[in-house]
Design a protein around this motif. Structure first.
Motif, short mmCIF file in Angstrom:
data_model
loop_
_atom_site.label_atom_id
_atom_site.label_comp_id
_atom_site.label_asym_id
_atom_site.label_seq_id
_atom_site.Cartn_x
_atom_site.Cartn_y
_atom_site.Cartn_z
N GLY A 152 -6.70 -2.58 -8.57
CA GLY A 152 -6.14 -1.35 -8.03
C GLY A 152 -7.17 -0.52 -7.31
N VAL A 208 -9.75 -1.43 -5.71
CA VAL A 208 -10.12 -1.98 -4.40
C VAL A 208 -8.94 -1.91 -3.44
CG1 VAL A 208 -10.95 -4.01 -3.19
CG2 VAL A 208 -11.87 -3.44 -5.40
N SER A 209 -7.72 -2.14 -3.92
CA SER A 209 -6.61 -2.26 -2.98
C SER A 209 -5.99 -0.92 -2.63
CB SER A 209 -5.53 -3.18 -3.56
OG SER A 209 -4.88 -2.55 -4.61
N ARG A 210 -6.17 0.09 -3.47
CA ARG A 210 -5.55 1.39 -3.17
C ARG A 210 -6.28 2.09 -2.03
NH1 ARG A 210 -0.45 2.24 -4.42
NH2 ARG A 210 -0.01 2.28 -6.62
N ARG A 211 -5.52 2.86 -1.25
CA ARG A 211 -6.12 3.57 -0.12
C ARG A 211 -6.50 4.99 -0.46
NH1 ARG A 211 -2.23 1.25 2.56
NH2 ARG A 211 -2.83 -0.39 3.97
N THR A 212 -5.69 5.64 -1.29
CA THR A 212 -5.92 7.06 -1.52
C THR A 212 -6.71 7.28 -2.81
OG1 THR A 212 -3.91 7.28 -2.77
CG2 THR A 212 -3.76 7.65 -0.43
N VAL A 238 -5.98 9.32 -5.19
CA VAL A 238 -5.12 9.43 -6.37
C VAL A 238 -4.83 8.06 -6.95
CG1 VAL A 238 -2.97 10.36 -7.23
CG2 VAL A 238 -4.10 11.49 -5.37
N GLY A 239 -4.56 7.08 -6.07
CA GLY A 239 -4.32 5.72 -6.55
C GLY A 239 -5.54 5.16 -7.25
N LEU A 242 -7.79 6.94 -8.83
CA LEU A 242 -7.89 7.64 -10.12
C LEU A 242 -7.01 6.95 -11.16
CD1 LEU A 242 -8.66 10.04 -11.91
CD2 LEU A 242 -6.81 11.30 -10.88
N THR A 276 -6.20 14.81 4.41
CA THR A 276 -5.70 13.55 3.86
C THR A 276 -6.55 13.20 2.64
OG1 THR A 276 -5.41 11.21 4.27
CG2 THR A 276 -7.17 12.28 5.44
N THR A 277 -6.06 12.28 1.82
CA THR A 277 -6.89 11.83 0.70
C THR A 277 -7.21 10.35 0.79
OG1 THR A 277 -4.93 11.51 -0.64
CG2 THR A 277 -6.10 13.57 -0.92
N GLU A 278 -7.06 9.78 1.99
CA GLU A 278 -7.44 8.38 2.13
C GLU A 278 -8.96 8.25 2.02
OE1 GLU A 278 -5.70 5.82 5.00
OE2 GLU A 278 -4.15 7.28 5.42
#
Lengths: 102, 169
Positions: A21, A23-27, A29-30, A32, A91-93
């Protein structure tokens, strides 16, 4: 397969999913959420090792409580960082946050 | 009775797996957070199976009660719906790298774990709650104070970071 190994394998699954997760999440929050998964795996691993072997069980449980406290502190700080980043960059990316000064 | 314990373990493991996969693969971050909560409850069930009801209680109180609310605030402060920033599909290359990052260390650790299985007790140790309390205040008092210090620093740091300076804007 012994009970200890089974619990440790569940903790390892949590670690694997968390690493995937993060590595694959962009933001942010993901990411976290993925970090919280990994911390849970760490806690489960510590408790299983303390409860099912001759190790000091009190120390193991207190160590997991320590991990929980650190997770709470980390979530607080990450929330503040997310607020600052989304205010500043819009943005949070994680890829967008790559400059120190605009 | 042992078959019941194994059944409960399998159910909790399935709950953990399903929740964790939802948490990392859902397009909407709200659903992802719900998956995280499901995982927390599964881990709390594992703590109950390990004969540590106090930790199961703390897991629900701290993780489900506090950390999840914090993550929910973070979700609400950003665009998190189905058309938000996580909505674009994950590319094949990125998915491959993520799988590599997740599986390589875990495969190594898992191989070591399966090969060197230590001696294990059939029944978990029972620790009295008073032993935990006296441990916190007696032998591990420094750690107890340090974690409170860390929480205080994190809290004041968060307030300082998120403070809106009015004179500048």
């Amino acid at each position: 397969m012994s009970a200890l190994t089974l619990y440790q394998l569940v903790a390892l699954v949590l670690l694997a999913v968390g690493l995937y997760g993060i590595v694959s999440r962009r933001t942010l929050v993901g990411m976290l959420i993925a970090v919280e998964l990994m911390l849970n795996g760490a806690g489960l691993s510590i408790v299983a090792a303390a409860q099912l072997t001759d190790a000091n069980a009190t120390l193991g449980q207190l160590g997991t409580l320590l991990v929980m406290g650190l997770a709470a502190a980390e979530a607080t700080l990450v929330l503040a960082i997310i607020v600052v980043v989304s205010r500043r960059f819009g943005t949070t990316e994680a890829a967008a946050v790559s400059t120190l000064k605009e | 009775m042992e078959i019941l314990a194994k059944l409960a373990f399998a159910i909790y493991a399935l709950i953990i797996l399903g929740g964790a996969l939802t948490a990392v693969s859902s397009k909407s971050l709200v659903r992802s957070l719900v998956g995280l909560i499901v995982t927390f409850f599964g881990v709390a069930g594992m703590y109950l199976l390990l004969n540590t009801p106090f930790l199961a209680f703390m897991q629900m109180l701290i993780y489900v009660g506090a950390v999840c609310v914090l993550v929910f605030f973070a979700v609400m402060l950003t665009r998190a719906d189905g058309r938000g920033e996580e909505a674009a599909p994950v590319g094949g290359k990125r998915r491959f790298r993520a799988l590599l990052a997740g599986l390589l260390p875990v495969a190594g650790l898992g191989a070591i774990l399966v090969k060197h299985q230590g001696e294990t007790k059939t029944l978990p140790v029972e620790v009295d709650l008073t032993a935990l309390g006296s441990g916190l205040l007696d032998q591990y008092a420094l750690n107890f104070e340090l974690i409170s210090l860390v929480l205080l620093v994190a809290m004041s740091g968060a307030v300082l970071l998120a403070w809106e300076r009015k004179e500048k804007k």
